[in-house]
Design a protein around this motif. Sequence first.
Motif, PDB file in Angstrom:
ATOM      1  N   CYS A 154       0.305  11.696   4.714  1.00  0.00           N
ATOM      2  CA  CYS A 154      -1.056  11.161   4.849  1.00  0.00           C
ATOM      3  C   CYS A 154      -1.273  10.683   6.288  1.00  0.00           C
ATOM      4  N   GLU A 155      -2.478  10.903   6.827  1.00  0.00           N
ATOM      5  CA  GLU A 155      -2.795  10.487   8.193  1.00  0.00           C
ATOM      6  C   GLU A 155      -2.613   8.988   8.388  1.00  0.00           C
ATOM      7  N   LEU A 156      -2.992   8.208   7.407  1.00  0.00           N
ATOM      8  CA  LEU A 156      -2.847   6.756   7.525  1.00  0.00           C
ATOM      9  C   LEU A 156      -1.378   6.334   7.590  1.00  0.00           C
ATOM     10  N   ALA A 157      -0.500   7.073   6.931  1.00  0.00           N
ATOM     11  CA  ALA A 157       0.921   6.725   6.923  1.00  0.00           C
ATOM     12  C   ALA A 157       1.548   6.909   8.301  1.00  0.00           C
ATOM     13  N   LYS A 158       0.954   7.734   9.137  1.00  0.00           N
ATOM     14  CA  LYS A 158       1.508   8.010  10.465  1.00  0.00           C
ATOM     15  C   LYS A 158       1.120   6.942  11.488  1.00  0.00           C
ATOM     16  N   ARG A 159       0.149   6.091  11.148  1.00  0.00           N
ATOM     17  CA  ARG A 159      -0.330   5.075  12.093  1.00  0.00           C
ATOM     18  C   ARG A 159       0.531   3.820  12.018  1.00  0.00           C
ATOM     19  N   ARG A 160       0.665   3.170  13.151  1.00  0.00           N
ATOM     20  CA  ARG A 160       1.341   1.871  13.226  1.00  0.00           C
ATOM     21  C   ARG A 160       0.294   0.775  13.078  1.00  0.00           C
ATOM     22  N   VAL A 161       0.560  -0.165  12.216  1.00  0.00           N
ATOM     23  CA  VAL A 161      -0.384  -1.250  11.961  1.00  0.00           C
ATOM     24  C   VAL A 161       0.383  -2.540  11.873  1.00  0.00           C
ATOM     25  N   MET A 211       1.309   5.433  -0.139  1.00  0.00           N
ATOM     26  CA  MET A 211       0.598   6.684   0.136  1.00  0.00           C
ATOM     27  C   MET A 211       1.633   7.765   0.447  1.00  0.00           C
ATOM     28  N   LYS A 241       3.817  10.457   2.433  1.00  0.00           N
ATOM     29  CA  LYS A 241       4.303  10.422   3.816  1.00  0.00           C
ATOM     30  C   LYS A 241       3.467  11.293   4.753  1.00  0.00           C
ATOM     31  N   LEU A 297       0.867  -1.177   0.000  1.00  0.00           N
ATOM     32  CA  LEU A 297       0.000   0.000   0.000  1.00  0.00           C
ATOM     33  C   LEU A 297       0.902   1.224   0.000  1.00  0.00           C
TER      34      LEU A 297
END
Length: 187
Positions: A175-182, A171, A173, A169
């Motif tokens: 982007c809000e989703l890029a800052k999350r740990r998953v 996106m 850097k 995936l």
Amino acid sequence: MIETRLMHYFLAIAREQNITKAAESLHVTQSTLSKQMMDLERQLGKKLFIRGRRKVTLTEEGEYFRSRAQEVMEIVNSTEEVFHTSNHVLGGHISIGCGETIAMDTIAKMLGNFHEQYSEVKFHIHSGDADTVLERLDKGLIDMGLLLGPMRQEKYDYLNIHKKDVYGLLMPKDCELAKRRVSISTS
């Protein structure tokens, strides 16, 4: 029965989007080509073209006829190739339908090695989803297909090449989703 010559003429017009240019590429007169296409439309009972001043566009029926004419011409051309190939040298054309997958790297290497040994064999790769590849295989438009995932194998001979695709995936850097740990399960 529709003559393949008419399909060839029709496809030239569809490609050029202009009867005069198509006539030039086919080395026939514009009036001859126009008459042939009117006869084809009469034979089919459908209007295939919308004729403008400078551009010809296909009707919905014309689009359908184009796809079928292309399929027929591919079969005709591959059949002619079989008969024109010398019996003394391994040669000809092999059509492969596939999705875009990491396995194509392996297949490309195999085809390259094969081509080094048998340079008269030409490969044609057709990209598409599983349904498109299976449809082309069933119609005889390709010789083999490369597909991912579970298959309806009872209808085909197959070889499992034991490759798995890797997905990612991407996106920006910021982007809000890029800052999350998953954490992702790889099962």
